[in-house]
Design an enzyme around this catalytic site. Structure first.
Site, mmCIF file in Angstrom:
data_model
loop_
_atom_site.group_PDB
_atom_site.id
_atom_site.type_symbol
_atom_site.label_atom_id
_atom_site.label_comp_id
_atom_site.label_asym_id
_atom_site.label_seq_id
_atom_site.Cartn_x
_atom_site.Cartn_y
_atom_site.Cartn_z
ATOM 1 N N HIS A 1 -33.299 -40.801 19.360
ATOM 2 C CA HIS A 1 -32.814 -41.812 18.424
ATOM 3 C C HIS A 1 -32.091 -42.871 19.245
ATOM 4 O O HIS A 1 -31.623 -42.593 20.349
ATOM 5 C CB HIS A 1 -31.882 -41.200 17.385
ATOM 6 C CG HIS A 1 -32.586 -40.334 16.386
ATOM 7 N ND1 HIS A 1 -32.573 -40.577 15.030
ATOM 8 C CD2 HIS A 1 -33.352 -39.221 16.544
ATOM 9 C CE1 HIS A 1 -33.277 -39.662 14.393
ATOM 10 N NE2 HIS A 1 -33.755 -38.814 15.301
ATOM 11 N N ALA A 2 -32.015 -44.078 18.733
ATOM 12 C CA ALA A 2 -31.443 -45.191 19.492
ATOM 13 C C ALA A 2 -29.919 -45.080 19.539
ATOM 14 O O ALA A 2 -29.234 -45.363 18.553
ATOM 15 C CB ALA A 2 -31.868 -46.514 18.873
#
Length: 216
Positions: free
Chosen positions: A84-85
């Site tokens: 995930h960012a």
């Protein structure tokens, strides 16, 4: 010495072990000759489905595995879409649900951090249920312990284990490792490699490296 014709199943009567290259269909996965995978839980021919995870075409990331590797049951390769960012203020993957939020469908890959390809050298042993994450390179001759989680590169001929995996020790001296990396015996023709098996298994590096080494 004559090398038998290679088969998907290298051992008669054993359907748990395959030559991995011969069951791969995804062009973004490359596997060298004689690399084997053993699975006593699932069909080893389903390696792409069961062991190469979050590997979607949108990322164009690759799994590259060298020759003569030994991959134990349940080893997993987790690719970039598992991330995930972390630069975002939220880890929620809004771009994946572009229809819900009116976002650009072409920007879906911004939902996760892209660490890059997974590169496995030759003559690497990956132990039972080990996990290798995106962006990791494992050097030739390395050993990954059972259930290790590999988050960083592992140098050639290094044993690594733990969560996250850390170097435990080097398998040989610096001089021996340099010689092995220069020899690259895994790139020899199979007939020459077969003739060298006694030298390899006995640890006789001097014989393996001798200039007068010839096919027996």
């Amino acid at each position: 010495m004559t090398i038998p014709e290679r088969k998907i199943y290298p051992r008669t009567g054993d359907r748990q072990t395959v030559y991995l290259r011969d069951v791969i269909t995804d062009p973004s996965i490359s596997v060298g000759e004689f690399t084997m995978y053993n699975d006593f839980v699932n069909d080893p021919r389903q390696f792409e489905k069961n062991n190469v995870l979050y590997h979607y075409p949108v990322n164009r990331d690759r799994l590259v595995i060298g020759k003569y590797c030994s991959i134990a049951c349940g080893a997993k390769f987790l690719f970039n879409s598992a991330n995930h960012a972390l630069s975002s203020l939220s880890t929620y993957p809004f771009p994946i649900f572009f229809e819900e939020w009116g976002l650009d469908a072409g920007d879906i890959a911004s939902a996760w951090d892209n660490k890059g390809d997974i590169i496995i050298g030759s003559d690497v042993w990956i132990g039972y249920e080990a996990v290798v994450l995106a962006g990791v390179t494992i050097g030739d001759g390395a050993v990954i312990a059972a259930r290790a989680v590999v988050t960083k590169d592992v140098p050639p001929y290094t044993i690594a284990g733990g969560v996250p995996a850390k170097p435990i020790r080097r398998r040989f001296s610096d001089e021996a490792i340099s010689t092995l990396l220069a020899l690259k015996w895994w790139d020899w023709p199979p007939e020459k490699a077969a003739a060298a098996i006694p030298a390899i298994q006995s640890g006789n590096l001097a014989l393996l490296a001798a200039e007068d080494f010839r096919l027996l």
